[in-house]
Scaffold this active site. Structure first.
Site, PDB file in Angstrom:
ATOM      1  N   ASP A   7       0.950  -1.113  -0.199  1.00 16.63           N
ATOM      2  CA  ASP A   7       0.205   0.117  -0.184  1.00 16.63           C
ATOM      3  C   ASP A   7       0.815   1.334   0.110  1.00 16.63           C
ATOM      4  OD1 ASP A   7      -2.069   1.732  -0.026  1.00 16.63           O
ATOM      5  OD2 ASP A   7      -3.002   0.993   1.849  1.00 16.63           O
ATOM      6  N   SER A   8       0.431   2.437  -0.605  1.00  8.97           N
ATOM      7  CA  SER A   8       1.548   3.446  -0.820  1.00  8.97           C
ATOM      8  C   SER A   8       1.579   4.364   0.343  1.00  8.97           C
ATOM      9  CB  SER A   8       0.722   4.332  -2.079  1.00  8.97           C
ATOM     10  OG  SER A   8      -0.629   4.798  -1.332  1.00  8.97           O
ATOM     11  N   GLY A   9       0.686   4.188   1.507  1.00  3.92           N
ATOM     12  CA  GLY A   9       0.727   4.919   2.609  1.00  3.92           C
ATOM     13  C   GLY A   9      -0.199   6.201   2.698  1.00  3.92           C
ATOM     14  N   GLY A  10      -1.191   6.028   1.701  1.00  2.21           N
ATOM     15  CA  GLY A  10      -2.167   7.162   1.509  1.00  2.21           C
ATOM     16  C   GLY A  10      -3.114   7.094   2.776  1.00  2.21           C
ATOM     17  N   ASP A  59      -2.859   7.775  -2.641  1.00  2.00           N
ATOM     18  CA  ASP A  59      -4.257   8.563  -3.003  1.00  2.00           C
ATOM     19  C   ASP A  59      -4.665   9.436  -1.637  1.00  2.00           C
ATOM     20  OD1 ASP A  59      -4.188   6.204  -1.114  1.00  2.00           O
ATOM     21  OD2 ASP A  59      -6.197   5.861  -1.773  1.00  2.00           O
ATOM     22  N   GLN A  68     -11.676   6.570  -6.313  1.00  2.00           N
ATOM     23  CA  GLN A  68     -12.115   7.190  -5.022  1.00  2.00           C
ATOM     24  C   GLN A  68     -13.413   7.675  -5.158  1.00  2.00           C
ATOM     25  OE1 GLN A  68     -11.156   7.065  -2.213  1.00  2.00           O
ATOM     26  NE2 GLN A  68      -9.109   6.473  -1.951  1.00  2.00           N
ATOM     27  N   GLY A  81     -11.254   3.911  -0.136  1.00  2.00           N
ATOM     28  CA  GLY A  81     -12.141   4.517   0.562  1.00  2.00           C
ATOM     29  C   GLY A  81     -13.269   3.973   1.189  1.00  2.00           C
ATOM     30  N   ASP A 137      -7.476  -7.429   1.029  1.00  2.00           N
ATOM     31  CA  ASP A 137      -6.625  -7.501   2.076  1.00  2.00           C
ATOM     32  C   ASP A 137      -7.623  -7.201   3.344  1.00  2.00           C
ATOM     33  OD1 ASP A 137      -5.761  -4.698   3.444  1.00  2.00           O
ATOM     34  OD2 ASP A 137      -6.414  -4.527   1.499  1.00  2.00           O
ATOM     35  N   CYS A 188     -14.052 -27.191  10.512  1.00  2.00           N
ATOM     36  CA  CYS A 188     -12.671 -26.312  10.192  1.00  2.00           C
ATOM     37  C   CYS A 188     -11.598 -27.483  10.146  1.00  2.00           C
ATOM     38  CB  CYS A 188     -12.421 -25.339  10.925  1.00  2.00           C
ATOM     39  SG  CYS A 188     -10.751 -24.539  10.554  1.00  2.00           S
ATOM     40  N   CYS A 248      -8.325 -26.809  10.122  1.00  2.00           N
ATOM     41  CA  CYS A 248      -7.037 -26.255  10.433  1.00  2.00           C
ATOM     42  C   CYS A 248      -6.369 -27.037  11.677  1.00  2.00           C
ATOM     43  CB  CYS A 248      -7.249 -24.637  10.749  1.00  2.00           C
ATOM     44  SG  CYS A 248      -7.768 -24.282  12.402  1.00  2.00           S
ATOM     45  N   CYS A 273      -8.165 -26.361  15.242  1.00  2.00           N
ATOM     46  CA  CYS A 273      -9.489 -27.064  15.399  1.00  2.00           C
ATOM     47  C   CYS A 273      -9.424 -28.548  15.236  1.00  2.00           C
ATOM     48  CB  CYS A 273     -10.550 -26.743  14.115  1.00  2.00           C
ATOM     49  SG  CYS A 273     -10.996 -24.916  14.254  1.00  2.00           S
ATOM     50  N   HIS A 276      -6.167 -20.080  13.059  1.00  2.00           N
ATOM     51  CA  HIS A 276      -7.584 -20.496  12.725  1.00  2.00           C
ATOM     52  C   HIS A 276      -8.385 -19.442  12.077  1.00  2.00           C
ATOM     53  CE1 HIS A 276     -11.852 -21.821  12.931  1.00  2.00           C
ATOM     54  NE2 HIS A 276     -11.998 -20.616  13.220  1.00  2.00           N
TER      55      HIS A 276
END
Lengths: 384, 384
Positions: B92-95, B146, B188, B215, B265, B303, B305, B308, B334
């Protein structure tokens, strides 16, 4: 009686190799037991701990009595099922915690009455209650309830605590309902050799499965620890396991194995990891030091652990700088591997009859790194 | 141009299957990227994250610029080597951080000037500087800087921020020195459909490798998010990956995939784990609830995993009650597995052409569990 066989002895020291057989598996000794006080080895997955070579872990009666309580273990059939640890478990009796932690404690001949830090209810931990709780936890090796005091207490206090520990040991033995669970007695007597001798003489007349050396690493110096450990180990029967409780640093372990100690536990590997300190083959490294900001080498170039094979000091420092939980986790893995690899190497050296020379070279290397040019034995105490 | 191929499309929705090819490996889309803000996915070993099926992770330019700084990445050849992550990385750009975190920030057409929380020094994050830092980090997919604002800001503010985001996007594109690193633009326009359309129309006229929807999840409701996501996704070119930034809950993901979103994400899997909340097939479970004290069943019986399959709710609750670090670690594992397994199942369903029905059934099951009998779409906002 807990099956224990000594399979080899070092040529130039009292170090020895053995095998302990419990209902949950065998333990090659000398063995280091990672500390899983509250049914978890701080931050580590039990499978990781097993994968690094741990054979047996330690859990604590005092803490588990208060939370989750003995019923939680009875319900699922013991701590192994509760925490997903596949192997043997030794439980400390709670004696040390009553001494060091308990609130509003009153100590009588019956036992210790104290207030729970969880729900403020009063509890009585007597020798009998400790055995009952250790049985519920599903312990493979139980410890007698002992009275711990500061190792610098005066002679009369040390004697009184030792004598009570002896009476409590016999009550613990009488209280055991399941004879296939091992029970270890604890030699006390502070840093007084005559009292240690008296304690060992008394306890070894009774049918305990093993014997622990207690009351050390509570204010004593490294040389006092070494002297009392060597003396106590010598007084204990060769055919039974010897367990040095709560001790200690890698040099402590190397020295105690020279004296014939078979079992160890200590919080240092994880405790120091959370403070950013790593053990290496030549001593300790504080990863948070600014000089490691550009250190693109591992913690220990000789170490084969998953951390040293994959991460640099610079990255570990970054994690600590950012208070990222992966930092203490990776350092805990490395430190635990360091301890367990040290024990595995010690066992190889004992089997080859070369342990004494190995231990002395190793002690010198650590001492040179940590204390400059000072000689072993006069080194400053590396107490926590 | 970043290689991206759409390999299948769902029969009854816009959901699609794709493959993204980067210098550090391929990514099957739709994909969820675990958040590794500071070059670590909170508390998890990168090999664990990979083992659970993560293909690409996200890191953050703002935080990594301040600590350890771009030079640390240049020295070792990028974030993959630094943190031991074997695969592709999106930065990510930091915006968003400038908007939400920065101290003493002054925003101008040039960029954002702010004070470092590490050493109090002033920094200027411009579109050009962000690309320079993302290049140093070793990003496979970079984001344009952005201007983020509260999604409830008034129309004039939303338009001004959108127009600046467009100008900054073109400056970011011009600043890229290595054309084999992908660069995504960010649509945006707040929750205003007309502005979102204008933003998408503008940005898609330029040679970006992919397009993000930014946004959202900053004060909007779930239904606003769904509407704007669906609209924006429809306006973006079918041949380029679509990335919904920082969103969201499993229902958010299921809905956005219906709309044709390819990448996601979100910090929720680890963030909620640290609060003791686990995702299950039918919604969230707060493991610290006292009713789980004797719950000898796993978090989610369906599950697969490692948590579990090995630990009960009662044990996990015990770890949280004791503030033991293994608790958040196991819940993070988990939850991350839950997200990654959800994405893997979604890909299987899209490949089979059955995603729409699958997603609606899944959404209903979660909704029924979390909001009682209310209908989907009018459910209360499950915002963080």
């Amino acid at each position: 009686m807990l099956p224990f066989v000594v399979t080899a002895t070092d040529t130039a020291s009292r170090a020895r190799l053995g095998v302990l057989t419990t209902a949950h598996g065998t333990v090659q000794t000398p063995a280091f037991m990672p500390v899983g006080t509250r049914a978890t080895v701080t931050g580590l997955d039990p499978l990781e701990v097993a994968g690094m070579g741990a054979q047996m872990i330690l859990a604590n009666t005092y803490h588990l009595l208060l939370r989750p309580g003995p019923e939680a273990f009875r319900r699922v059939g013991g701590i192994q099922a509760f925490m997903g640890w596949p192997g043997p478990v030794l439980t400390d009796s709670g004696g040390y915690q009553i001494f060091s932690l308990a609130n509003r404690r009153t100590l009588t001949e019956e036992g210790a009455r104290f207030r729970s830090y969880v729900d403020q209810r009063m509890h009585m931990l007597s020798p009998e209650r400790s055995i009952e709780v250790q049985t519920a936890i599903g312990s493979d090796v139980m410890m007698v309830l002992d009275e711990c005091i500061d190792s610098t207490a005066d002679a009369a206090q040390v004697r009184a605590a030792m004598e009570r520990t002896h009476r409590w040991a016999l009550r613990s033995l009488a209280a055991r309902t399941e004879p296939d669970r091992a029970l270890f007695a604890i030699v006390q007597g502070g840093v007084n050799p005559a009292l240690r001798r008296e304690s060992a003489d008394f306890l070894t007349q009774h049918a305990f499965d093993g014997f622990a050396i207690g009351g050390l690493a509570v204010g004593d110096t490294r040389s006092e620890r070494e002297e009392i450990t060597a003396l106590s180990a010598e007084l204990l029967p060769a055919g039974r396991p010897r367990y040095l409780m709560g001790v200690g640093t890698p040099p402590d372990l190397l020295q105690a194995m020279l004296a014939g100690v078979d079992m160890f536990d200590c919080v240092l590997p994880t405790h120091l990891a959370w403070q950013g300190t790593a053990f290496t083959g030549t001593g300790r490294v504080k990863v948070t030091r600014s000089s490691y900001a550009e250190a693109d080498e591992p913690l220990d170039a000789e170490c084969q652990c998953l951390v040293c094979r994959r991460f640099t000091r610079a990255y570990l420092r970054h994690l600590f700088q950012c208070s990222e939980p992966l930092g203490p986790r990776l350092l805990s893995m490395h430190n635990m591997h360091h301890y367990l690899a040290l024990m595995a190497e010690a066992r190889r050296q004992i089997a080859a009859g070369t342990y004494a020379a190995y231990a002395r070279a190793k002690l010198e290397a650590i001492d040179r790194h940590e204390h400059g040019a000072r000689r072993i034995g006069v080194a400053a105490d590396d107490a926590l």
